[in-house]
Write an enzyme that holds these catalytic residues in place. Structure first.
Site, PDB file in Angstrom:
ATOM      1  N   ARG A 153       0.811  -1.231   0.000  1.00  0.00           N
ATOM      2  CA  ARG A 153       0.000   0.000   0.000  1.00  0.00           C
ATOM      3  C   ARG A 153       0.834   1.265   0.000  1.00  0.00           C
ATOM      4  NH1 ARG A 153      -3.050  -2.964   3.674  1.00  0.00           N
ATOM      5  NH2 ARG A 153      -4.797  -3.930   2.619  1.00  0.00           N
ATOM      6  N   LYS A 180       2.751  11.687 -11.364  1.00  0.00           N
ATOM      7  CA  LYS A 180       1.912  10.787 -12.174  1.00  0.00           C
ATOM      8  C   LYS A 180       2.709   9.527 -12.428  1.00  0.00           C
ATOM      9  CE  LYS A 180      -1.074  13.844 -14.866  1.00  0.00           C
ATOM     10  NZ  LYS A 180      -1.451  14.232 -16.244  1.00  0.00           N
ATOM     11  N   GLU A 192       9.751  18.815 -24.895  1.00  0.00           N
ATOM     12  CA  GLU A 192       9.075  19.197 -23.635  1.00  0.00           C
ATOM     13  C   GLU A 192       9.668  20.500 -23.094  1.00  0.00           C
ATOM     14  OE1 GLU A 192       6.429  17.610 -22.637  1.00  0.00           O
ATOM     15  OE2 GLU A 192       6.626  15.479 -23.132  1.00  0.00           O
ATOM     16  N   LYS A 223       7.291  23.310 -13.711  1.00  0.00           N
ATOM     17  CA  LYS A 223       6.411  22.166 -13.437  1.00  0.00           C
ATOM     18  C   LYS A 223       6.040  22.140 -11.955  1.00  0.00           C
ATOM     19  CE  LYS A 223       4.995  17.616 -14.454  1.00  0.00           C
ATOM     20  NZ  LYS A 223       5.155  16.377 -15.185  1.00  0.00           N
ATOM     21  N   GLU A 227      -4.683  17.629 -11.439  1.00  0.00           N
ATOM     22  CA  GLU A 227      -5.192  18.056 -12.743  1.00  0.00           C
ATOM     23  C   GLU A 227      -6.692  18.327 -12.764  1.00  0.00           C
ATOM     24  OE1 GLU A 227      -3.152  16.284 -16.061  1.00  0.00           O
ATOM     25  OE2 GLU A 227      -4.767  16.806 -17.412  1.00  0.00           O
ATOM     26  N   ARG A 284      -3.079  22.403 -14.272  1.00  0.00           N
ATOM     27  CA  ARG A 284      -2.132  21.394 -14.733  1.00  0.00           C
ATOM     28  C   ARG A 284      -2.385  20.977 -16.189  1.00  0.00           C
ATOM     29  NH1 ARG A 284       0.501  16.366 -11.239  1.00  0.00           N
ATOM     30  NH2 ARG A 284       1.754  15.567 -12.945  1.00  0.00           N
ATOM     31  N   ASN A 324      -0.495  19.839 -21.131  1.00  0.00           N
ATOM     32  CA  ASN A 324      -0.854  18.974 -22.267  1.00  0.00           C
ATOM     33  C   ASN A 324      -0.826  19.706 -23.601  1.00  0.00           C
ATOM     34  OD1 ASN A 324      -1.324  16.764 -20.577  1.00  0.00           O
ATOM     35  ND2 ASN A 324      -3.347  17.567 -20.059  1.00  0.00           N
ATOM     36  N   HIS A 372      -0.327  17.905 -26.848  1.00  0.00           N
ATOM     37  CA  HIS A 372      -0.392  16.476 -26.541  1.00  0.00           C
ATOM     38  C   HIS A 372      -1.646  15.793 -27.080  1.00  0.00           C
ATOM     39  CE1 HIS A 372       3.132  17.202 -24.175  1.00  0.00           C
ATOM     40  NE2 HIS A 372       3.156  15.979 -23.674  1.00  0.00           N
ATOM     41  N   HIS A 400      -0.478  12.629 -28.762  1.00  0.00           N
ATOM     42  CA  HIS A 400      -0.858  11.281 -28.300  1.00  0.00           C
ATOM     43  C   HIS A 400      -1.572  10.503 -29.402  1.00  0.00           C
ATOM     44  CE1 HIS A 400      -0.712  12.359 -23.754  1.00  0.00           C
ATOM     45  NE2 HIS A 400       0.412  11.794 -24.155  1.00  0.00           N
ATOM     46  N   HIS A 421       7.820   9.961 -28.268  1.00  0.00           N
ATOM     47  CA  HIS A 421       6.833  10.879 -27.689  1.00  0.00           C
ATOM     48  C   HIS A 421       7.188  12.344 -28.012  1.00  0.00           C
ATOM     49  CE1 HIS A 421       3.988  12.593 -24.872  1.00  0.00           C
ATOM     50  NE2 HIS A 421       4.976  13.259 -24.301  1.00  0.00           N
TER      51      HIS A 421
HETATM   52  N1  NAD Z   1       4.650  10.627 -15.442  1.00  0.00           N
HETATM   53  C1  NAD Z   1       4.624  11.689 -16.210  1.00  0.00           C
HETATM   54  O1  NAD Z   1       4.211  12.767 -15.806  1.00  0.00           O
HETATM   55  C2  NAD Z   1       5.119  11.562 -17.608  1.00  0.00           C
HETATM   56  C3  NAD Z   1       5.341  12.703 -18.374  1.00  0.00           C
HETATM   57  C4  NAD Z   1       5.867  12.552 -19.649  1.00  0.00           C
HETATM   58  C5  NAD Z   1       6.164  11.286 -20.139  1.00  0.00           C
HETATM   59  N2  NAD Z   1       5.924  10.195 -19.356  1.00  0.00           N
HETATM   60  C6  NAD Z   1       6.247   8.851 -19.832  1.00  0.00           C
HETATM   61  O2  NAD Z   1       7.648   8.777 -20.019  1.00  0.00           O
HETATM   62  C7  NAD Z   1       7.927   7.764 -20.985  1.00  0.00           C
HETATM   63  C8  NAD Z   1       8.992   8.268 -21.933  1.00  0.00           C
HETATM   64  O3  NAD Z   1      10.152   8.553 -21.203  1.00  0.00           O
HETATM   65  P1  NAD Z   1      11.578   8.650 -21.903  1.00  0.00           P
HETATM   66  O4  NAD Z   1      11.474   9.510 -23.103  1.00  0.00           O
HETATM   67  O5  NAD Z   1      12.542   8.989 -20.846  1.00  0.00           O
HETATM   68  O6  NAD Z   1      11.762   7.183 -22.481  1.00  0.00           O
HETATM   69  P2  NAD Z   1      12.529   5.863 -21.950  1.00  0.00           P
HETATM   70  O7  NAD Z   1      12.429   5.721 -20.501  1.00  0.00           O
HETATM   71  O8  NAD Z   1      12.031   4.759 -22.812  1.00  0.00           O
HETATM   72  O9  NAD Z   1      14.034   6.165 -22.345  1.00  0.00           O
HETATM   73  C9  NAD Z   1      14.387   6.300 -23.702  1.00  0.00           C
HETATM   74  C10 NAD Z   1      15.504   5.335 -24.099  1.00  0.00           C
HETATM   75  O10 NAD Z   1      16.741   5.822 -23.582  1.00  0.00           O
HETATM   76  C11 NAD Z   1      17.383   4.817 -22.790  1.00  0.00           C
HETATM   77  N3  NAD Z   1      18.112   5.571 -21.765  1.00  0.00           N
HETATM   78  C12 NAD Z   1      17.603   6.190 -20.676  1.00  0.00           C
HETATM   79  N4  NAD Z   1      18.549   6.897 -20.064  1.00  0.00           N
HETATM   80  C13 NAD Z   1      19.693   6.701 -20.752  1.00  0.00           C
HETATM   81  C14 NAD Z   1      21.025   7.203 -20.602  1.00  0.00           C
HETATM   82  N5  NAD Z   1      21.331   8.079 -19.638  1.00  0.00           N
HETATM   83  N6  NAD Z   1      21.958   6.781 -21.491  1.00  0.00           N
HETATM   84  C15 NAD Z   1      21.625   5.944 -22.501  1.00  0.00           C
HETATM   85  N7  NAD Z   1      20.382   5.458 -22.713  1.00  0.00           N
HETATM   86  C16 NAD Z   1      19.416   5.856 -21.839  1.00  0.00           C
HETATM   87  C17 NAD Z   1      16.284   3.938 -22.316  1.00  0.00           C
HETATM   88  O11 NAD Z   1      16.745   2.654 -22.011  1.00  0.00           O
HETATM   89  C18 NAD Z   1      15.356   3.928 -23.538  1.00  0.00           C
HETATM   90  O12 NAD Z   1      15.829   3.023 -24.491  1.00  0.00           O
HETATM   91  C19 NAD Z   1       6.609   7.427 -21.647  1.00  0.00           C
HETATM   92  O13 NAD Z   1       6.181   6.177 -21.191  1.00  0.00           O
HETATM   93  C20 NAD Z   1       5.673   8.527 -21.169  1.00  0.00           C
HETATM   94  O14 NAD Z   1       4.330   8.084 -21.059  1.00  0.00           O
HETATM   95  C21 NAD Z   1       5.423  10.305 -18.124  1.00  0.00           C
HETATM   96 ZN    ZN Z   2       4.821  14.902 -22.960  1.00  0.00          ZN
END
Ligand code: NAD
Ligand code: ZN
Length: 362
Positions: free
Chosen positions: A121, A143, A185, A227, A237, A241, A245, A248, A252, A265
């Site tokens: 939990r 999130k 972003e 942020k 949100e 907040r 988006n 987005h 999306h 993304h």
């Molecule tokens: N929670 C939120 O508020 C929020 C906001 C925006 C996006 N997201 C989510 O984030 C995700 C995308 O995140 P991302 O773009 O970081 O993608 P990711 O986590 O897939 O990382 C991108 C790639 O880079 C690699 N990588 C990461 N750090 C590295 C480093 N320092 N050196 C070499 N390789 C590295 C990873 O293994 C992966 O292959 C999506 O699932 C999206 O939905 C969440």
């Molecule tokens: Zn985004």
């Protein structure tokens, strides 16, 4: 090192931004008064590079860590991996005072955060984001969640980390395409909230693309501060907040119709933001000059700014937008810009304005 605070009453936390911070992870965690045991959740690209340093730092501060590694990439954000993480946490006897460290990009952060939110939990969790996108966006704000076959991020929670540690040196190994995707972003914060940041990005983009540490530190700290300010006012949100988006709704939908394969993304929301700027010129009087500045900055960052769709794809895009979580009462609502630095949420956009906005070659 810079510190940005996220103001959420008794759930407030700090974001640390600087070089060489992974070595100080243990010392930073010590201030949180947590139990001795922790699990680092990471992926197969990040763990081989950074898990040893992180574990050494934790161990030097008296923590016992176990490393849980998941595959890299979006498909890892699954309930199957949540299950597998739970089992490994249980096998290593993590208990209520133990904590989870998310070491990786947004995929690992969202997955590990959801595991932390639900295991026993809820156990404490610390974000150590290693992509630009995760450092400026996904690691801050609480999130967390995973995907279902029916769509992205359909299962999740609001669960704030206790600490975020952004080590700028980890960005050194990030592939160029991923780095540029993160810039989408960064640029977004300029458009939605801070005209001065946007101007700075226009000026300092070459330095950012070279990953100059001082420029990165300034820009990442500013994005985190924006942020933090937005999340501090509207954690779950219900209002403000939503401006995060911007771009987005279209972004999306593009990700959905291309089965998450074609665009990262950041690339999808780059196209989405430029299209939304064009729609804003028609509906909220965004000056043409600002539309041009926006399109130009994404282009200079090496990001796509338009996409040509067949009519069948356009129909699927509109359907996908209607299925987006942000839709209420079947009405697609957009965040539109009035000028660089100022946006307004909840705007109705007729479907007929969307296609022409997507398909203007520069
Ligand atoms: N929670 C939120 O508020 C929020 C906001 C925006 C996006 N997201 C989510 O984030 C995700 C995308 O995140 P991302 O773009 O970081 O993608 P990711 O986590 O897939 O990382 C991108 C790639 O880079 C690699 N990588 C990461 N750090 C590295 C480093 N320092 N050196 C070499 N390789 C590295 C990873 O293994 C992966 O292959 C999506 O699932 C999206 O939905 C969440
Ligand atoms: Zn985004």
């Amino acid at each position: 090192m810079r510190t940005v605070k996220v103001p959420l009453g008794d759930r407030s936390y700090s974001i640390r931004i600087g070089r060489n911070l992974l070595c100080r992870l243990g010392a930073e965690c010590q201030r949180l008064e947590l139990g001795k045991r922790c699990a680092i959740i990471s992926d197969r690209n990040v763990a081989p590079r950074y898990a040893t340093v992180a574990r050494r730092a934790l161990s030097a501060a008296g923590f016992e860590s176990v490393l849980v590694t998941v595959p890299a990439g979006e498909p890892a954000k699954s309930l199957a991996n949540v299950h597998s993480c739970y089992n490994q946490l249980a096998a290593h006897r993590l208990e209520r005072k133990s904590f989870v460290v998310a070491l990786g990009g947004g995929v690992v952060g969202d997955l590990a955060g959801f595991v932390a939110a639900t295991y026993l939990r809820g156990v404490a969790f610390v974000q150590v984001p290693t992509t630009l996108l995760a450092q400026v966006d996904s690691s801050v704000g609480g999130k967390v969640g995973v995907n279902l076959e029916a769509g992205k991020n359909l299962v999740g929670a609001f669960y704030q980390p206790r600490l975020v540690v952004c080590d700028l040196d980890t960005l050194g190994s990030l592939p160029d395409r991923e780095f540029r995707a993160g810039l989408a972003e960064v640029i977004k914060y300029g458009i939605i909230y801070d005209a001065a940041l946007f101007k700075r990005l226009e000026r300092d983009l070459p330095r950012l693309l070279r990953r100059d540490a001082k420029t990165l530190a300034d820009v990442i700290a500013r994005c985190c501060a924006i942020k933090a300010e937005i999340v501090g006012q509207d954690e779950t949100e219900n209002g403000l907040r939503a401006i995060l988006n911007f771009g987005h709704t279209i972004g999306h939908a593009l990700e959905t119709i291309s089965s998450y394969g074609k665009f990262l993304h950041g690339e999808a929301i780059s196209i989405g933001q430029v299209a939304t700027a064009r729609i804003s010129a028609k509906l909220t009087a965004l000056p043409e000059h600002d539309v041009t500045r926006i399109a130009r900055l994404f282009e200079r960052a090496g990001l796509p700014t338009h996409t040509r769709l067949k009519s069948t794809q356009l129909a699927r895009l509109l359907d996908a937008m209607k299925l987006d979580k942000k839709v209420s009462d079947g009405e697609i609502r957009f965040v539109l810009a009035r000028r660089v630095g100022e946006v307004v949420a909840g705007q109705k956009v007729p479907g007929t304005l969307i296609e022409p906005a997507l398909d203007i070659a520069q």
